[in-house]
Each structure stands twice: as structure tokens, then as C-alpha cells.
Design an enzyme around this catalytic site. Sequence first.
Site, PDB file in Angstrom:
ATOM      1  N   CYS A  34       0.810  -1.192  -0.028  1.00 17.19           N
ATOM      2  CA  CYS A  34       0.130   0.274   0.250  1.00 17.19           C
ATOM      3  C   CYS A  34       0.682   1.496   0.150  1.00 17.19           C
ATOM      4  CB  CYS A  34      -0.663   0.064   0.893  1.00 17.19           C
ATOM      5  SG  CYS A  34      -1.930  -1.634   1.495  1.00 17.19           S
ATOM      6  N   SER A  35       2.025   1.202   0.982  1.00 12.50           N
ATOM      7  CA  SER A  35       2.379   2.506   1.144  1.00 12.50           C
ATOM      8  C   SER A  35       3.738   2.029   0.749  1.00 12.50           C
ATOM      9  CB  SER A  35       3.073   3.130   2.576  1.00 12.50           C
ATOM     10  OG  SER A  35       1.375   2.826   3.151  1.00 12.50           O
TER      11      SER A  35
END
Length: 943
Positions: free
Chosen positions: A911-912
Amino acid sequence: MLCLSWGDVRRVDSESPEVLGHMQLKRSKVQCSNHTETHKLILFPDGKLSEHWARDPAVWSTTRLVKELETKDIVQIACGNHHSMALSRGGVLFTWGKNIHGQLGLGSQTPFISQPQVVKTLKGISLAQIAAGGSHSVTVSLSGAVYSWGKNDFGQLGLGDTKDRDCPSYVGALEHWKTVFISCGADHTAVLSKEGLVCTFGAGGAGQLGHNSTRNELKPRVVAELWGARVSQVACGRQYTLVYVPSLEKVYFFGSDEGQLGDKRKTNQLIPLPTNSPVNTGKYCQGGKKSEKVIELTAEGKQTIVLGKKRKNLNRIATLQDEVNVWLSDPSLQRWETIKMNIRLIFSSEACINGSFLEKRDKHFKTSKEVSGVDMSQVQHFYKKISKTPKVLREVQKEIEKLLPSLSSSPISPENFRVYLILPFLLQGEDDSSYHLLMLLAQAIMKLQPKDQQTLECLWSNLETPFFKQLVILYQRVSQKILCQFLKEIRDCQRNPFDLHPREAAVLQILQNLHQVNSRTGFRVQENNFHVPQVKPFIQLYWFFSAQKMSQWQLTKYPFIFDMKDKIDIHDKECIALSTRRAMVGIFCIREQEWWLFPVRRQHLLQDIWTHLNNAPTQQFKKILKVLFVGEEGVDHGGLVQELFSVAARTLCHPDTGAFRRVPSGLAWFPSQASSSKETFFQIGTLCGMALYNRRMAPFPFPTALYKKLLGLAPALEDLEELWPATGRNLQRILDEERDEIFGILSMNFTIMEEGDSMVTVELKKHGANVPVTRDNRKEFVDLYVNYVFNDSIRKPFEDFMQGFLKGCPATKWKMFLPVELQTVLQGCTKFDWHLLEKNVNYIQYEKLDLTIRNFWTVFHKLPEKKKEKFLAFLSGSDRIPGYEQENFTFQIADPQVANPDEVCLKANTCSRILFLPRYSTRRILQKELLYAIEHNKSFGLA
């Protein structure tokens, strides 16, 4: 001047024309005259034009000065039986008199018009000569284009029929004939080409056409008996024609002899035969100096005049010749008024501008919808010259400014369009005045009819690349100027941020048309020459507007002014606006984004996806997707939804799925005999649309042709070559082949063998199996082949895909992308600069030169390319870099700060884009953990 005459002509003296017909004139010089038995025009050097009418040849009863033309500087005149023509030095044609057959060319058949009227249809045509018949009129331009109108009962207009015309009509049969001279009889016409060929048409009952018959000719026909004779002069009488052949020093006659020739012969002469005229055309001595004499023929009614004199060109309209050097060499105060008058004469006239800067060596005779006939280097040279004398430049541009509002909006000839090519290069300064004039010119161009704009675009496409690029840069600069001013007025609260003035829209539309031309001609000019950086503040300005307001933003109608990053920003803002719900909290209006929770099982991924899509209402697709892989940890902040699209694309493209047709290039394409149901391609289209709306990649290996079709553009042969390289190359060879016998050997016809469950023969056109492919029809064959592959054969599956795509992406600004840009946004980049990736990394609890970091990059760069791509998927959920992030794609390397690093595996937060890298002591351990992680994809999503 020597005058040899037959018939009723007594004497023409250059100093005092005392007798012409039976009219006594006062002693004065005559510039030129033209007359029939009942009608006469006389033009004097002081510009006065007198008109004379007779009830019969013996009595001239009416005489008047044509005062309406006193200030027009007339250079040519012509008389019909009862109508008159006059051409001004400024390039304007005037007509008046009887008009029952439309011989005045004014668009009506008003029986009689007493005062000179402008023939507006010919406005902008650089006329070289005018001629009048009994009741018809003909003109020829400097580039040899012939126009005719009036009475046409014998085909004297050369248009292939016998219908009268009340407006000038282009004689298409004489296209590229290089006409340099025209002459009219009562009901027939003769034209002379630069090569000395003669064409005649119209009434032939007296043999006046010279075709050895008395038949009328509705179209121009070459006088075969004169082939190779290189005629230099031609003149028509009422029912006869004269030509002069200088190499033989003879005047030839054909038609009805009523005593004009002074010799006895049969009444109707059907072929050209020499006259017995006592004309000596040899060289003679005058004042001890040799001078060559030539023949000028004049045949008027029952009168024939053969004048021996020095060669003299027709008086023509004003064009740029040597005047420029005079303007620049002596712009003194004493001569300035004369210079200004000459500048005004030329640059206040479309016709004079169009007649200037013609290509040399007769190239301008080839003027057509593809060839302008303008030497653009001459235009550029002229501008450079006058720009060194600002006084002259200002005067030229001042006259252009007056001309611009009156430019022809309905051109009848490609010659009319020269002015639109010339003027931008005379306005290429970077001052406000030049920008203003270019805006006015843009408005004039946008007033053209669509078909005329297409002609202009065709001429643009054939400009040499440096001139085309300069034209693009000129309008790019004006676009920058108007957007700067627009933004300033918005910030000063003087303008509605959604409104463009018509002149601003016209400039942007011209730049858009140039961009379309550039696309059609193979992108000769780089895309960034169309970008206008001044749009960037607008994108920020519109950040807070709703999707409905954004749809009113007119600047997005001109996508070429935005670079790819700008387009992505606009698309993102629209998607965010569409997915945002406004709600009232007390007295405050807040906006919050709506989410679509999308749980899927990895083992039943496609099944779960289709279930969600089939059950979702249309409004649901405006929400932003949040994916949850059932039974796995992690919350989606972008990485999991990307993984969903990546895995779905990989699964759908697998041969076992059978959705797409695999082609030799390895790309995915629609099957031509689709066995799948409508839902299959509709659902795949929906999935791709959702990926675009959620600003994620859908890495289906589609060719560029798919993205062209999504954007409403037609795929071309190059796209077919991308799918089927060998077929594309073979078709290109067919287009390049010049040997006729090769087509016989190939024995091809208009059919194609289509692969499916069985081989099927498909006809590309009706009865195509019986139509052989030849050198003449090969382009049609290739075009039909390309059309079948990309349109006809896949019509239904693509339509289903398109409908699904539009449902999955409710935004509309994606249509701003170019096909290759949309492809890059959706598919991502498959070629990477891994060292640039290293350069863009950010570190948490690490320094760039730490041993662990140096060990990691040493191990990484030694990995095979495929392993590196797998690492990318492990890190971000996709083995591709989003196209818009290729230069700035970044991730973070963080130290998990655990007590015993040896007990912690290498992990990634998709996600990051965070890589958790324990502090290993050796490269060997690091290499082992990295390979294990990317092979088993041990990434996860965290808040």
C-alpha cells in the site's frame, strides 16, 4: 506601331488614335481599348475609362466616362456584345451591362446593371487576364486556373454541359494546363498554354474550333493540327480564330472568313491554315540597333488586326516584385507617401497577396488542394527584410489588420488559401500587436466552411517541416499570451473562469487543427511544441470545483495544450470530485469520499469480481474501490486494488481462459469469431474502466489500436504491423511495389483468409473474389484489409468492451489523452531505469551509505531482469511502473528495528511502497531473503 488590317479598321496610332471603327476621339494617348461592333471601352493613361455604345456599326450614339472606376487604377478591360469587364491593379474585377445569361458573374440574371459591380466570387484570385465573348466571360489566374460564366448554349464555358452560369465556375478540364492566355469569340473560347498548345471549345459550326469538323465542343479540346507548333499568340473573332507560330513566322486562321483576311478562300476553314498576311517578323534595325519584332493578334467581331511590335506583357495586378528593395533602400520622407501607397495597394488586397511569393520554375501552375503554389522561403525572406525597417513593417501590418475582417469566407479555388499560409509569417513578431493580428487571423480561418478548413489543413500538411513547426510555435505563443491574460483577469475578478472569448477559442482551435494535422502526418513536430505551460495554474484553480463545474471547463476541449502530467492531474481531480459526497454538518458543508468495499477470494478471484460487478448499481461505480483479500491481513491504501487488477489481467490473458486471441506479436486481441457471451467482453471492459477511474493499472497486453478505438480514432497499417508484424510488412511492400508484373505473379484478390475453428474466406468488398489487386487499387485493398481486422471482424466484442469501459469509468476527461498516453496510464511502463529507481528511494532509520543499504543495491543490480520485475510486484502489487511516475517513481526502505534481525523476514507494504529491510550482516543472507520474498510474494498491506 505597324498596323496591318483587314476589314473595317483604318488606323491605330500610338500617339493619337483618330479612327477606331467610326468614332472620332480627341488627340490623346490611349492606354488600351477593346470593342465589338456595338460596344467599345477605351482606357486612357490618366485612368479615365470611356464607354461607347452604337445602335449600328456606323453610328456611335452613346458615350460616357465610367466615373465609378475613376479611382480604381484599371489595368485591363474587355467587351462583350453588351457587357463590360474591368480589372483593377488591386486585383478586383468589375462587370456591368446586360446580364440575361449571367455574363456579369454576380450570382443573378438581372437583365441589366448600369454601374460596375465587384465579382465577389473571384475575390482573392490573382487574375492574370480577362476576356469577354458575345454573352460569356472568362478569366485566367496567374497560376493558370481558368474560370468562366455566362451564356453556355454551345458549351463555350468548357464545363461539359450547356447550362448557363451566373457565377464564375472553375474549368476543371484545364487544371494544370498552365494556361497563360485566353480569348473569346461570339460563342467559342480559345486558351493558350505556356508550352504553346491551343485548346478550343464552344460553338464549332463555322469551323472556328479548328478540329476539322463543325461540331460543338462542351469541354476543352486540343487543336491537333497545331500540336508541336508552339503557338505564341491566339485571338478569337466572332466565328473564327487566329494563332501565330513564331518559328514559322506565320499567322494561321480557322473559322468563317467574311473578308477579314484579304484573300479569297472557302467560307468555312475547318483546320488551321496560314494566311496571306504581309507580315514581316524578322529583325529590323531601329536607330542602328537590332530589335526582335513579334506578333500581337487582335480579332474583334468582323475586324482582324495584326500588330507587329515589341513583346509587351499584359498589364497585371500589383504583386511584390522589386518594390521591397526600393521600400528599404529609400524610405525617405519625400518618397514615403509613394511607398505607403504601394504597400496599401498590395497588402489591402487578397488577390495581390495571393499573387506574390509564387513558386519559381512554373511550380505554381500545379496549385491544388495539396499544393499551395507559394514559396514559403520567399515569404520568410521578405519578413526578415522588412523587419529590419520597423517603419515599413508597421505599415505592412497596419494594412493586413484592415484586410483581415474581410478575408474570403467561401473560397472557390485553392489559390484563395495562399493568404492564410502567407499572413502568419508576416505577423511572427513577439509583440502585442502581432499577437492581436494572429488572433484576428485565427477568427477569419474559423469562419471558413468545414470543407474549406479541410483544404487549408491539407495545405498545412504539405508545408515543409520547418515552416509547419514555425506555424505551430506562432500559435503556441499566442495561446500562452491569451492564457496569461485570462488567468490575470480571473484573479482580478474580471472574468468568469469558465468562459473563453471567441477570439481566444479561435486561437486554441487553430492550434488544435495543427495538432491533428501533425498526428495525421506522422508527428513531424514534437508533442511538446503544442504544450502551453500556462495551463498549470488553471488546474490548481479548479481543484475545488465539483465534477459538474469541471465539465464546463472549456480549456479541456483542447487537450494538446496539456502535457501528460497535466492530463493525469485533471483526470484525478475529476475522479475525486465524482467520488466525493457533499454533506451538511451543522452550518458547514463538508465533502467526504465514498468507498466501495470489494472483498474477493484469491482462489475465486474472477468469480467474485464478476459477482460484484453484476450486482452493483450504476451509481456504485463512482465510488473509490477498496479491496480486501479474504483471509489475508492488510487494509487497502492502493496496493491491494492494484494487485486485484494485475492478477485479474494476468488470469484473463492466460490461454486457458480463452477470452482473447493470441497473435504472433504476443499481444492480446479480440477473437474475430467470438464464441464468448456478451458479458465476457463487457465485464473485461468494465474492469479496465474501473482501473482507470481508480487511477490504477490494468496491464492487459493490448496493442495501441485498442486505445485509438476507445478514443474514436481509426487504426492504421502501422497498428496492424504491431499485431501481425509479418502481415503488416507484406502489406507495406505491396504499397511500395512499382512493378506491374509482380501483381500478376501474386494473383491476389479482395479476399482475406480468416482463422477460426476452420479457415474461412472473407470478401473485403462485394464480389471481392473476382477483383484482382493491381497497382492502381492496392491502397484500397490495404485500407479494406486494415478496416476488416480492426473494425468489421471484431465489431460486436469491441462494442461490448466499450460499453463496459464507459460504465466502469464514469469520468470523461480521460478522453483528453492521446492513445499512447492512455495506453501508458492503463498498462504502465515495462522498461525501467533501475538506477533511477535507486536514486529516488527515501530511507527511514537508514542512511544512503549504510552497509546494509549498499549490500542491498549490490545484490539487487545483479538480479536478472525478470527477478527485478518480480521485486517490483512484491513491492507495489504490479510488475510495472505507472506511466506517469516513470521519472518520479519512489519507494521507502525502512529498518523494522527488531532486536534479532536474523529472525525477521524481508517484507513489503504494497500500500505504502515500504520495504522493511532488517540489518543483515552479509550479502549472502540478504540475497537469500530477497529471492525468497519475491518468489513467494510475501508483501502485505498495512494502515
